[in-house]
Design an enzyme around this catalytic site. Sequence first.
Site, PDB file in Angstrom:
ATOM      1  N   LYS A  38       0.842  -1.202   0.000  1.00  0.00           N
ATOM      2  CA  LYS A  38       0.000   0.000   0.000  1.00  0.00           C
ATOM      3  C   LYS A  38       0.874   1.247   0.000  1.00  0.00           C
ATOM      4  O   LYS A  38       0.611   2.207  -0.733  1.00  0.00           O
ATOM      5  CB  LYS A  38      -0.910   0.019   1.231  1.00  0.00           C
ATOM      6  CG  LYS A  38      -2.107  -0.909   1.106  1.00  0.00           C
ATOM      7  CD  LYS A  38      -2.836  -1.084   2.426  1.00  0.00           C
ATOM      8  CE  LYS A  38      -3.888  -2.171   2.304  1.00  0.00           C
ATOM      9  NZ  LYS A  38      -4.453  -2.586   3.596  1.00  0.00           N
ATOM     10  N   GLN A  61      -4.794  -1.387   9.729  1.00  0.00           N
ATOM     11  CA  GLN A  61      -4.722  -2.705   9.088  1.00  0.00           C
ATOM     12  C   GLN A  61      -5.354  -3.777   9.981  1.00  0.00           C
ATOM     13  O   GLN A  61      -5.050  -3.863  11.168  1.00  0.00           O
ATOM     14  CB  GLN A  61      -3.249  -3.043   8.795  1.00  0.00           C
ATOM     15  CG  GLN A  61      -3.025  -4.343   8.065  1.00  0.00           C
ATOM     16  CD  GLN A  61      -3.587  -4.346   6.645  1.00  0.00           C
ATOM     17  OE1 GLN A  61      -3.427  -3.381   5.901  1.00  0.00           O
ATOM     18  NE2 GLN A  61      -4.251  -5.421   6.275  1.00  0.00           N
ATOM     19  N   ASP A  70     -11.346   3.457   4.802  1.00  0.00           N
ATOM     20  CA  ASP A  70     -11.834   2.083   4.705  1.00  0.00           C
ATOM     21  C   ASP A  70     -13.361   2.023   4.780  1.00  0.00           C
ATOM     22  O   ASP A  70     -13.956   0.978   4.540  1.00  0.00           O
ATOM     23  CB  ASP A  70     -11.253   1.244   5.862  1.00  0.00           C
ATOM     24  CG  ASP A  70     -10.268   0.204   5.362  1.00  0.00           C
ATOM     25  OD1 ASP A  70     -10.302  -0.093   4.153  1.00  0.00           O
ATOM     26  OD2 ASP A  70      -9.484  -0.305   6.181  1.00  0.00           O
TER      27      ASP A  70
END
Length: 307
Positions: free
Chosen positions: A53, A97, A120
């Site tokens: 990422k 994460q 997210d």
Amino acid sequence: MTSIIDGKRCATLIRSAVAQHVGRLRENYGLRPGLAVILVGENPASQIYVRNKARLTEEAGMLSLDERLPAHTPQIQLLEVIDRLQRDPAVHGILVQLPLPPQISPEAVFAALNPAKDVDGFSPLNVGLLHTGGHGIVPCTPLGCLFLLKQQLGDLTGLRALVLGRSNIVGKPMAALLLRENCTVTIAHSHSRELAAECRRADIVVAAVGRPQLVKADWIKPGATIIDVGINRITSPDGKTRLIGDVDFAQALGVAAAITPVPGGVGPMTVACLLFNTLTVACRQHDIPAPELTLPPPDRETSSRPG
Ligand code: NAD
């Protein structure tokens, strides 16, 4: 003949469109979108995802910040780090994460996220906006699946969709997105009965269960479009490991109209959509119109059932 949906190519197109927008933002507004990724612990798969990422964030011209915390970090300390990053004007998007170590509640973390910086789409406000038709941030994996479906099928109105799996990060938001696209949506899960029959009725199947090759040829309606979200690492008798999906790919060839491979399908789209979401939140925070992304029709790569 079954089309293989090329998620890698599609993700490359999205990333390059994002990079072009970022170039214009930097030139016209002096604005460089920034993404902070927080990793708690040393999960090897998570470490690879986070590295990937960060590399792709920088490749798109954005600022990438990496926060690493030890596995024993107390929840309160993680929340303090989130709070610090949320106050930083250079950080437009924050991602924590998953999975998190057991002492940390994902729900507490999602609740602490500022919805405006929640790339997210897991904070309660963004979840609610998705379900009520608002313009929040949509979770990256379902968003990537939707991009692929729309690129493949165009208008999804009236199609029967089956979402296999009801997790908060994939299954539920996927179902909400498909409903928003006017599909007739069924969500199946580990307690569902007659799974094969449910699946055989569907024009669209999104499989997100984490069960290797659960979906067999006779579960698939001829001509259906299959999105395989599953990532399952299996060890062959020769000791080598490889990734396979939740759908028996070889069996689906020749039955489905189109299918995503694993790897090379949904995975690259998830990261591309993360960059897209980061660009979107940066624009919104500066009252700049956020970009719309539309993809060109797919290159037709087809394959028939082997043997
Ligand atoms: P999860 O474990 O949170 O949820 C799995 C869901 O599948 C549950 O709702 C459960 O009820 C259902 N399920 C389990 N066994 C079943 C069965 N035999 N029949 C029917 N339903 C069953 O998983 P998740 O986080 O949603 O992830 C699902 C899969 O997708 C995993 O393989 C994960 O690695 C993968 N994934 C991939 C990406 C990507 O970017 N490609 C992103 C997220 C998750």
